[in-house]
Design a protein around this motif. Structure first.
Motif, PDB file in Angstrom:
ATOM      1  N   LYS A 177       0.830  -1.214   0.000  1.00  0.00           N
ATOM      2  CA  LYS A 177       0.000   0.000   0.000  1.00  0.00           C
ATOM      3  C   LYS A 177       0.861   1.259   0.000  1.00  0.00           C
ATOM      4  N   THR A 178       1.772   1.323   0.963  1.00  0.00           N
ATOM      5  CA  THR A 178       2.609   2.526   1.059  1.00  0.00           C
ATOM      6  C   THR A 178       3.449   2.698  -0.195  1.00  0.00           C
ATOM      7  N   THR A 179       3.959   1.594  -0.717  1.00  0.00           N
ATOM      8  CA  THR A 179       4.739   1.660  -1.953  1.00  0.00           C
ATOM      9  C   THR A 179       3.911   2.272  -3.075  1.00  0.00           C
ATOM     10  N   PRO A 212       1.368  11.153   4.758  1.00  0.00           N
ATOM     11  CA  PRO A 212       2.099   9.882   4.767  1.00  0.00           C
ATOM     12  C   PRO A 212       1.791   9.054   6.012  1.00  0.00           C
ATOM     13  N   GLU A 213       2.273   7.815   5.960  1.00  0.00           N
ATOM     14  CA  GLU A 213       2.077   6.886   7.069  1.00  0.00           C
ATOM     15  C   GLU A 213       2.947   7.322   8.252  1.00  0.00           C
ATOM     16  N   ALA A 214       2.408   7.185   9.459  1.00  0.00           N
ATOM     17  CA  ALA A 214       3.138   7.558  10.681  1.00  0.00           C
ATOM     18  C   ALA A 214       3.979   8.807  10.466  1.00  0.00           C
ATOM     19  N   LEU A 230      -4.361   9.563   1.533  1.00  0.00           N
ATOM     20  CA  LEU A 230      -4.018   9.397   2.943  1.00  0.00           C
ATOM     21  C   LEU A 230      -3.507   7.983   3.188  1.00  0.00           C
ATOM     22  N   ASP A 231      -2.354   7.880   3.846  1.00  0.00           N
ATOM     23  CA  ASP A 231      -1.813   6.557   4.176  1.00  0.00           C
ATOM     24  C   ASP A 231      -2.131   6.261   5.638  1.00  0.00           C
ATOM     25  N   GLU A 232      -3.054   5.349   5.853  1.00  0.00           N
ATOM     26  CA  GLU A 232      -3.489   4.969   7.196  1.00  0.00           C
ATOM     27  C   GLU A 232      -3.824   6.178   8.069  1.00  0.00           C
ATOM     28  N   PRO A 233      -4.848   6.935   7.643  1.00  0.00           N
ATOM     29  CA  PRO A 233      -5.160   8.177   8.366  1.00  0.00           C
ATOM     30  C   PRO A 233      -5.687   7.943   9.780  1.00  0.00           C
TER      31      PRO A 233
END
Ligand SMILES: Nc1ncnc2c1ncn2[C@@H]1O[C@H](COP(=O)(O)OP(=O)(O)OP(=O)(O)O)[C@@H](O)[C@H]1O
Ligand SMILES: [Mg+2]
Lengths: 318, 254
Positions: free
Chosen positions: A49-51, A87-89, A163-166
């Motif tokens: 997902k993040t990729t 981004p994530e975290a 949004l990455d893991e909002p």
């Protein structure tokens, strides 16, 4: 024109040591996100997902394949003016106050002073950080950072929000706020594309979902289509005045019988046994409180798509 | 251009809020004022020591800032992933690098300015002369700092912070010894030593060219044309390094 178009994208990472095989994070991923919808990008840890999101924002280059956003190839600078990204975290400049932080991103997005201060007021209000306006980010809690990160993604009123893991790092109330915020964005005609591995978040708000497993899109479509497809509907009965777990004819049909104080819950695998069981309950002097059909959930699908989890499950059955 | 300025100003602000900078500045002021303690010297000796020490302190503190802030300029952004949200904005990677560099340049400029003011004030206290050569030396120190910053930035785009610090420090030291290296190359009988030394001589920036502290303290100035050439040399070298840094950064996956 789609808001996001990903076609046959692969991403191979060079191995840590020469001679090892490369790590394939994406193996021919294709998906499209329509304008004005909320698209949930669901997948287990390490699915890619993040990729995918990094490639969309050209933080990384794909090994092969085509990526477009708002009709422009990824990497187009102008189109980024219309896109917001969390981004994530996330980790931000912790020496800035919330206000300075948002101003910085607003300036980068090309906002002028008057407009900018109006947007900052508005967004701090929306994410509930009005009181922390002049506090440095180093003094923020994890959830507050996540919120100010969301505000950052929205500062320039973008058409497309990625949004990455909002919801990660947020408490239940915070998760609800974010869900409401995302729904609010759709009401304004924006497109929202977000990744998560938490299924209820997706089920509740998404128009469409895509399920990514091991770098490939395993399923995509409307949530209700994905859920009802090939799944039998189970039923839950709640009744009182009877101890159903002491009735063998009922326990034989039910997948689960639970006694909770006066109430008794009976779960049936299929609706066509409902009438029989209701008759048995009445025959023993029980009274019906409720009958709830249980829709299949994305969860089942998610587990079904993930081979590894399936094998683990079948192992436990044996 | 606007994007470059936004990044530069934010970098400057980051530096201003970093406590280390104040410690260094305090250290420099201490060094410059240190000569007060050397009481049992003649007036002439005293003036000479104040002049020497001051220039050395300004140079030393400047180099420490250039190297240690310089190596973090970009690598810290990558390590802490702040670069994700910035690169997602309408800003090119080249603009980002230029902004970071300009930001530190501004920080160095302000720091040098403060140190020079303290320095000149101290010289006044001792009634020491302020020859034109002193200002020339300070200008060339600033050029050297720009070059060292560019070195640090360049290394940090493709290696870790520690390695970048070591390499920058190495280049800094060798950069002051290049003339010696050439000497070794000429005297050496081994072809290999000759080749390596000559290679290093041409690869490393010649920092001695920018160093006129010794003669400046004696009041001996250099011709303006020399100053101009030396400055141009330093700036061109820095520009090449920054371009290389941009090219490397352009290709990076985050
Ligand atoms: N820079 C990298 N170098 C090598 N491999 C990487 C790199 N980034 C990601 N990977 C690998 O690519 C795969 C996909 O990672 P990715 O971060 O996209 O997963 P994800 O779906 O976001 O997972 P999560 O839900 O845990 O955030 C993983 O196997 C990961 O190890
Ligand atoms: Mg991820």
């Amino acid at each position: 024109m789609d808001a996001i178009l990903v076609e046959e994208v692969t991403k191979k990472f060079r191995p840590g040591w020469p001679g090892l095989p490369p790590v394939t994070a994406l193996a021919g991923l294709s998906l499209s996100v329509h304008k004005g919808e909320i698209y949930g990008f669901l997948g287990p840890n390490g699915a890619g997902k993040t990729t995918t999101l990094k490639i969309l924002l050209s933080l990384m280059r794909a090994t092969s394949g085509k990526v477009e956003m708002l009709g422009k190839p990824a990497g187009d600078l102008e189109v980024r003016r219309r896109i917001g990204f969390l981004p994530e975290a996330p980790y931000f400049y912790d020496y800035l106050t919330a206000e300075e932080f948002l101003a910085f991103y607003g300036h980068l997005a090309g906002l002028e002073r008057g407009e900018l201060s109006r947007r900052i007021d508005h967004l701090l209000e929306v994410v509930g950080l009005r009181d922390a306006r002049t506090r440095q980010l180093r003094k923020f809690s994890k959830g507050m950072l996540q919120r100010v990160g969301l505000a950052q993604a929205l500062i320039h009123d973008p058409e497309l929000v990625i949004l990455d893991e909002p919801m990660s790092g947020l408490d239940p109330l915070g998760r609800k706020h974010v869900r409401d915020l995302i729904l609010g964005l759709r009401d304004q005609g924006k497109t929202v594309f977000f990744s998560t591995h938490i299924i209820p978040d997706v089920e509740m708000i998404c128009d469409r979902v895509g399920i990514i497993v091991k770098g490939k899109l395993m399923a995509s479509g409307r949530v209700d289509e994905l859920v009802s497809h090939g799944h039998t509907q189970s039923v839950e009965i709640v009744c009182e005045g009877i101890k159903a777990d002491e009735v063998p004819s009922i326990t034989a049909l039910a997948t689960r019988v639970l006694q909770r104080g006066r109430h008794c819950l009976v779960a049936l695998p299929e609706p066509n046994q409902l009438e029989d069981v209701l008759a048995m309950i009445r025959a023993r002097g029980g009274r019906l409180v409720s009958v709830t059909p249980q829709k299949g959930s994305l969860e089942e699908l998610f587990f079904k798509e993930d081979d590894m989890t399936v094998s683990v499950r079948s192992d436990t059955k044996v | 251009m606007r994007q470059v300025v936004v990044i530069a100003l934010n970098t400057f602000r980051e530096n201003l809020r970093d406590k280390i900078l104040y410690n260094l500045l305090f250290f420099a002021v201490l060094l410059i004022g240190f000569s007060v303690l050397l009481a049992d010297l003649t007036i002439m000796e005293h003036q000479k020591i104040v002049t020497d020490m001051g220039l050395a302190a300004i140079n030393l503190v400047g180099v420490i800032i250039a190297i240690f802030v310089g190596i973090g300029l970009v690598s810290k952004e990558i390590e802490r992933r702040t670069v994700y949200t910035i690169m997602a904005r309408p800003i090119s990677r080249t603009q980002f690098i230029l902004g970071k560099y300009l930001g530190l340049m501004l920080t160095l400029f302000v720091n040098i300015l403060i140190m020079v003011v303290v320095y000149l004030a101290t010289l006044q206290v001792y009634r020491a002369p302020v020859p034109w050569a002193l200002l020339q030396a300070i200008e060339l120190i600033f050029v050297e700092l720009l070059l060292v910053t560019a070195l640090a930035l360049f290394f940090s785009t493709f290696s870790t912070s520690t390695l970048s610090a070591i390499m920058t420090l190495g280049f800094y030291v060798i950069g002051h010894l290049t003339t010696d290296l050439k000497g070794i190359a000429q005297k050496s009988h081994s072809e290999a030593v000759k080749a390596v030394m000559t290679g290093i001589y041409y690869l490393c920036p010649n920092l001695e060219m920018l160093n006129m502290k010794g003669q400046a303290a004696m009041g001996a100035s250099v011709p303006l044309s020399y100053q101009a050439w030396a400055s141009a040399y330093g700036l061109l070298y820095a520009a090449l390094l920054i371009s290389a840094a941009c090219a490397v950064f352009q290709r990076r996956d985050f």
